[in-house]
Design an enzyme around this catalytic site. Structure first.
Site, PDB file in Angstrom:
ATOM      1  N   SER A 196      43.602  47.016  39.047  1.00 57.16           N
ATOM      2  CA  SER A 196      42.156  46.864  39.128  1.00 57.16           C
ATOM      3  C   SER A 196      41.714  45.624  38.378  1.00 57.16           C
ATOM      4  O   SER A 196      42.256  45.300  37.314  1.00 57.16           O
ATOM      5  CB  SER A 196      41.452  48.098  38.543  1.00 57.16           C
ATOM      6  OG  SER A 196      40.063  47.883  38.423  1.00 57.16           O
ATOM      7  N   TYR A 211      39.040  54.513  32.820  1.00 49.16           N
ATOM      8  CA  TYR A 211      39.561  53.962  34.079  1.00 49.16           C
ATOM      9  C   TYR A 211      40.238  52.620  33.844  1.00 49.16           C
ATOM     10  O   TYR A 211      41.367  52.384  34.294  1.00 49.16           O
ATOM     11  CB  TYR A 211      38.421  53.806  35.087  1.00 49.16           C
ATOM     12  CG  TYR A 211      38.854  53.177  36.385  1.00 49.16           C
ATOM     13  CD1 TYR A 211      39.573  53.909  37.321  1.00 49.16           C
ATOM     14  CD2 TYR A 211      38.550  51.843  36.680  1.00 49.16           C
ATOM     15  CE1 TYR A 211      39.982  53.333  38.519  1.00 49.16           C
ATOM     16  CE2 TYR A 211      38.945  51.267  37.861  1.00 49.16           C
ATOM     17  CZ  TYR A 211      39.661  52.015  38.781  1.00 49.16           C
ATOM     18  OH  TYR A 211      40.070  51.429  39.958  1.00 49.16           O
TER      19      TYR A 211
END
Length: 242
Positions: A196, A211
């Site tokens: 990510s 996250y």
């Protein structure tokens, strides 16, 4: 006797030559990247079956990026072992792949948030059984959890954080460890982990702390795994998305 006079060109100032050199140095990286992208675009697609093997394992293949990846791998001739937590969705994507591309499929019902539990151990055993004897050349760790979204750490449900950690971090590790032995034995393979931009492009990602932290693990896991296994013929990538 008349003689002709020829005027010699004036020498370029030193500052002009310096600017020309600096300009060339500045432009060179952009030109290099341009040619690199052109070469990547123009070269023939790699034969994944020949390079890595006849089968691929994809987690989370029923929607989004995972579905697109599974369909593309099937289009390029790879048989697929598909892992997902929804039986109906697994059946649908498996039938779609077979009807469109005529390759073989296997499905493994696996809720990746159940790792490190008796149910997770049973699912991991089913995965090992499914890949046993197969020429698995590609593993795509696509499945991931982003919820509960933007929250202060103390405001979110602890169970939601634990689920995110299990899917994004723990399951990636366990599934990879289950598939790698066959790749090592055959001296070829590729592991693709979905990372990510939240952990790569920016120094911090507030309100998405857990996250970003799990995806940072995936990035470091991929880098170290690449160094660890490149001498064994195994490629490892971390694809930055988001």
């Amino acid at each position: 006797m008349a003689s002709s006079l020829r005027q010699e060109p004036a020498a370029s100032p030193a500052w002009f030559a310096s600017l020309a050199i600096l300009g060339a140095l500045y432009v060179a990286p952009f030109v290099f990247r341009l040619f690199a992208h052109l070469a990547l675009y123009l070269r023939r697609p790699k034969d994944l079956r020949r390079r890595y093997g006849a089968w691929a394992v994809v987690t989370g293949p029923t929607s989004g990026i995972g579905r697109s990846v599974a369909l593309e791998l099937a289009r390029r001739g790879l048989n697929l072992v598909l892992l997902d937590l929804n039986a109906a969705n697994l059946l649908e994507i498996a039938e779609t792949i077979r009807s469109r591309h005529g390759v073989k499929t296997k499905t493994v019902l696996f809720d990746l948030s159940s790792v490190a539990t008796p149910q997770g151990d049973e699912a991991m055993a089913r995965l090992r059984e499914a890949v046993e004897g197969l020429d698995v050349g590609v593993l795509v760790n696509n499945a991931g959890v982003a919820r509960p979204g933007a929250r202060y750490l103390h405001e979110a449900d602890v169970e939601a954080w634990v689920r995110m950690i299990k899917v994004n971090l723990w399951a990636v590790t366990e599934v990879t460890a289950a598939v790698l032995p066959g790749m090592v034995e055959r001296s070829r393979g590729a592991v693709v982990n979905m990372g990510s931009a939240s952990s790569e492009a920016i120094p911090s990602f507030p309100l998405y702390t857990m996250y970003a932290a799990t995806k940072r693990y995936v990035a470091q896991f991929s880098r170290s795994l690449y160094v660890e296994y490149r001498s064994k013929g195994i490629d490892v990538q971390c694809q930055v998305i988001d």
